[in-house]
Design a protein around this motif. Structure first.
Motif, PDB file in Angstrom:
ATOM      1  N   MET A 260       0.834  -1.201   0.000  1.00 36.48           N
ATOM      2  CA  MET A 260       0.000   0.000   0.000  1.00 36.48           C
ATOM      3  C   MET A 260       0.868   1.251   0.000  1.00 36.48           C
ATOM      4  SD  MET A 260      -3.184  -0.751  -0.148  1.00 36.48           S
ATOM      5  CE  MET A 260      -2.505  -1.926  -1.314  1.00 36.48           C
ATOM      6  N   THR A 261       2.027   1.137   0.615  1.00 37.83           N
ATOM      7  CA  THR A 261       2.950   2.272   0.649  1.00 37.83           C
ATOM      8  C   THR A 261       4.014   2.139  -0.434  1.00 37.83           C
ATOM      9  OG1 THR A 261       4.187   1.097   2.374  1.00 37.83           O
ATOM     10  CG2 THR A 261       2.603   2.746   3.086  1.00 37.83           C
ATOM     11  N   LEU A 266      -1.135   4.279  -1.526  1.00 40.75           N
ATOM     12  CA  LEU A 266      -1.468   5.253  -0.486  1.00 40.75           C
ATOM     13  C   LEU A 266      -0.954   6.638  -0.852  1.00 40.75           C
ATOM     14  CD1 LEU A 266      -2.916   5.499   2.198  1.00 40.75           C
ATOM     15  CD2 LEU A 266      -0.752   5.033   3.370  1.00 40.75           C
ATOM     16  N   ASN A 267       0.238   6.694  -1.453  1.00 36.85           N
ATOM     17  CA  ASN A 267       0.765   7.986  -1.908  1.00 36.85           C
ATOM     18  C   ASN A 267      -0.171   8.607  -2.940  1.00 36.85           C
ATOM     19  OD1 ASN A 267       2.957   7.437  -0.318  1.00 36.85           O
ATOM     20  ND2 ASN A 267       4.401   7.122  -1.997  1.00 36.85           N
ATOM     21  N   TYR A 269      -3.327   7.947  -3.421  1.00 34.67           N
ATOM     22  CA  TYR A 269      -4.606   8.294  -2.787  1.00 34.67           C
ATOM     23  C   TYR A 269      -4.509   9.653  -2.088  1.00 34.67           C
ATOM     24  CZ  TYR A 269      -8.480   8.141   0.555  1.00 34.67           C
ATOM     25  OH  TYR A 269      -9.594   8.450   1.309  1.00 34.67           O
ATOM     26  N   PHE A 327      -7.012   5.116   6.572  1.00 30.67           N
ATOM     27  CA  PHE A 327      -7.633   5.935   5.536  1.00 30.67           C
ATOM     28  C   PHE A 327      -8.467   7.062   6.150  1.00 30.67           C
ATOM     29  CE2 PHE A 327      -6.906   1.908   3.232  1.00 30.67           C
ATOM     30  CZ  PHE A 327      -6.165   2.412   2.171  1.00 30.67           C
ATOM     31  N   LEU A 338      -1.703  11.626   7.539  1.00 29.73           N
ATOM     32  CA  LEU A 338      -0.904  10.735   6.698  1.00 29.73           C
ATOM     33  C   LEU A 338       0.341  10.277   7.446  1.00 29.73           C
ATOM     34  CD1 LEU A 338      -0.298   9.404   3.939  1.00 29.73           C
ATOM     35  CD2 LEU A 338       0.865  11.535   3.289  1.00 29.73           C
ATOM     36  N   SER A 392      -6.643  -2.585  -4.908  1.00 32.09           N
ATOM     37  CA  SER A 392      -7.146  -1.523  -4.033  1.00 32.09           C
ATOM     38  C   SER A 392      -7.740  -0.382  -4.845  1.00 32.09           C
ATOM     39  CB  SER A 392      -6.012  -1.004  -3.142  1.00 32.09           C
ATOM     40  OG  SER A 392      -5.523  -2.027  -2.310  1.00 32.09           O
ATOM     41  N   THR A 402     -13.118   3.649   0.960  1.00 34.66           N
ATOM     42  CA  THR A 402     -11.914   2.903   1.342  1.00 34.66           C
ATOM     43  C   THR A 402     -12.221   1.722   2.262  1.00 34.66           C
ATOM     44  OG1 THR A 402     -11.532   4.391   3.217  1.00 34.66           O
ATOM     45  CG2 THR A 402     -10.442   4.939   1.118  1.00 34.66           C
ATOM     46  N   SER A 406      -9.831  -1.508   3.105  1.00 37.15           N
ATOM     47  CA  SER A 406      -9.443  -1.918   4.462  1.00 37.15           C
ATOM     48  C   SER A 406      -9.842  -3.357   4.740  1.00 37.15           C
ATOM     49  CB  SER A 406     -10.087  -0.987   5.496  1.00 37.15           C
ATOM     50  OG  SER A 406      -9.591   0.330   5.374  1.00 37.15           O
TER      51      SER A 406
END
Length: 459
Positions: A260-261, A266-267, A269, A327, A338, A392, A402, A406
């Motif tokens: 996710m990272t 995630l970035n 998002y 999230f 964040l 995702s 989200t 999750s």
């Protein structure tokens, strides 16, 4: 094998630690610089004719497709690592990764050569996948097989540290480019290429360092006796397929959340959905990599104190607790949220990543160990990390929420925890070829075998 031979000297231990950390840092810098760029520029430069949303999915898909070739890289490196040695595979995979990464830095875009651009990009990403699939097994075995029995957890965490360090370096260099050297349109025009081209310098350094490392004492003894398995992969799947499945699921629990990272979701998002500044997000990711580094290091020490299995379970409990709040934090608290979300994720990731190398090494017999750890790790990466960012993104597009993302992360975490409960802690088990019978039995809670050695016995 004598404990002296297995442990090596303190000087050798330090050299091994340095070589494995530097090597895996360079290897994963190359891998993550692609994932970081996938969310920032590749959709626009290589897949733009497909439309904004499809282009982003295609860009994330290229991150995942490389994972499909990691098992092939693991098969090849595992075979030759068990037949000709660990060190040769470390050097070969490092060079392959560096060449592929550098070539991406000079690749023409879609506007310049049309459909050939994304095809060439995909081919180079596949080469990265082959390299990543083979590199990890060699690095962790060089570290663990050189270490004393009571320090394998922390020794195994050394190559693991290369992953957060590689992510730290990739995020830091990208933030430097977007924030200072080539902000705005300059980054899209030429700035994104610089982090890829820097790989050539790193590869030279890594090559010199890895060439200076002695061969693993376990493999050296196997080779001296002429006891190499001719086709280790066949032996692995005939006799230990269930270990491959369970241990791969353990890594699925870590990798799904991890990507996710590192996979850029995630970035992206935070930037595209919450309108946070690109450079600020990359700086937050850099801070998260520092936290990931120290939690991974801590996990290696904990693995030697409370065991590999217990450390994993603590990490999975933390992961399960954070997959829904992260999230919400990003959506409601902006950049500070964040930071908190990334710190929480990184702490759990470190605890479920630091002990992985020592545990994997201890559940497979010496003669097929390179194949076992490499293939298991690669399969876990395919099902745990390969398409996690793309899945995702699809869940977010389909539901507009989200919560589904999750739920996906929680399911993977619980699978990892369940697989962890099925495996025995093998701390202190002898790793040499004289103990193959002990190594080949009792690795799961359902199989017969003597109880795992205690940490006190290992000392």
């Amino acid at each position: 094998m004598s404990s002296t031979l297995a442990a090596g000297s303190h000087t050798s231990q330090r050299r091994i630690a340095f070589a494995t950390i530097i090597g895996t840092t360079i290897e994963w810098y190359d891998f993550f610089i692609y994932a970081t760029s996938a969310g920032l520029v590749f959709a626009q430069l290589f897949f733009q004719p497909a439309g904004k949303e499809i282009a982003l999915l295609l860009s994330f898909a290229t991150v995942g497709i490389s994972f499909l070739f990691r098992p092939l890289g693991a098969f090849l490196a595992g075979h030759f690592g068990d037949v000709i040695g660990r060190r040769a595979m470390l050097v070969a995979t490092l060079v392959l990764m560096g060449v592929a990464t550098t070539l991406i830095g000079v690749l023409p875009t879609f506007a310049q050569i049309g459909i050939a651009a994304p095809i060439l990009l995909l081919l180079l990403r596949i080469l990265q996948g082959l390299s990543a699939g083979g590199e990890w097994g060699g690095a962790v075995l060089m570290a663990v097989e050189h270490a004393p029995a009571n320090r394998r957890g922390r020794a195994g965490s050394w190559p693991q540290l290369g992953v957060p360090l590689g992510f730290l370096l990739a995020s830091g260099v990208t933030a430097l480019m977007t924030g200072l050297i080539a902000p705005g349109e300059a980054y899209l025009q030429w700035g994104w290429r610089i982090p890829f081209l820097l790989s050539i310098v790193l590869i030279v350094v890594g090559f010199i360092i890895r060439r200076s490392v002695e061969e693993s004492p376990v493999f050296a003894e196997i080779a001296e006796r002429g006891q190499q398995t001719k086709v280790p992969i066949i032996t692995l799947f005939q006799r230990h397929w269930y270990l491959v499945v369970l241990a791969a699921l353990v890594f699925v629990g870590n990798g799904t959340l991890g990507y996710m990272t590192t996979g850029g979701f995630l970035n992206n998002y935070a930037i595209s959905q919450q309108n946070l500044d690109t450079t600020s997000v990359l700086v937050a990711a850099t801070v998260a990599a520092v936290v990931w580094f120290f939690s991974t290091l801590l996990a290696g020490y904990l693995a030697d104190i409370i065991g590999r299995r217990n450390t994993f379970l603590i990490g999975f409990a933390l992961q399960a607790a954070v997959v829904f709040p992260v999230f919400w934090l990003v959506s409601h608290a902006g950049l500070p949220g964040l930071y908190v979300a990334l710190v929480l994720i990184s702490t759990g990731l470190g605890l479920t990543y630091g002990p992985l190398a020592s545990w994997y090494a201890e559940i497979f017999p010496a003669s097929i160990r390179f194949s076992g750890v490499s293939i298991t790790y690669a399969i876990g990466a395919v099902f745990g990390g390969a398409f996690a960012p793309m899945i995702s993104q699809m869940l977010l597009d389909a539901t507009g929420s989200t919560a589904a993302v999750s739920g996906y992360l929680l399911t993977a975490t619980l699978l990892g925890a369940a697989a962890t409960l099925c495996l025995r802690d093998r701390s202190g088990i002898p790793l040499g070829p004289d103990n193959e019978a002990e190594q080949a039995s009792g690795a799961t809670m359902f199989s017969p075998g003597k109880p795992p050695a205690t940490l006190a016995d290992a000392r």
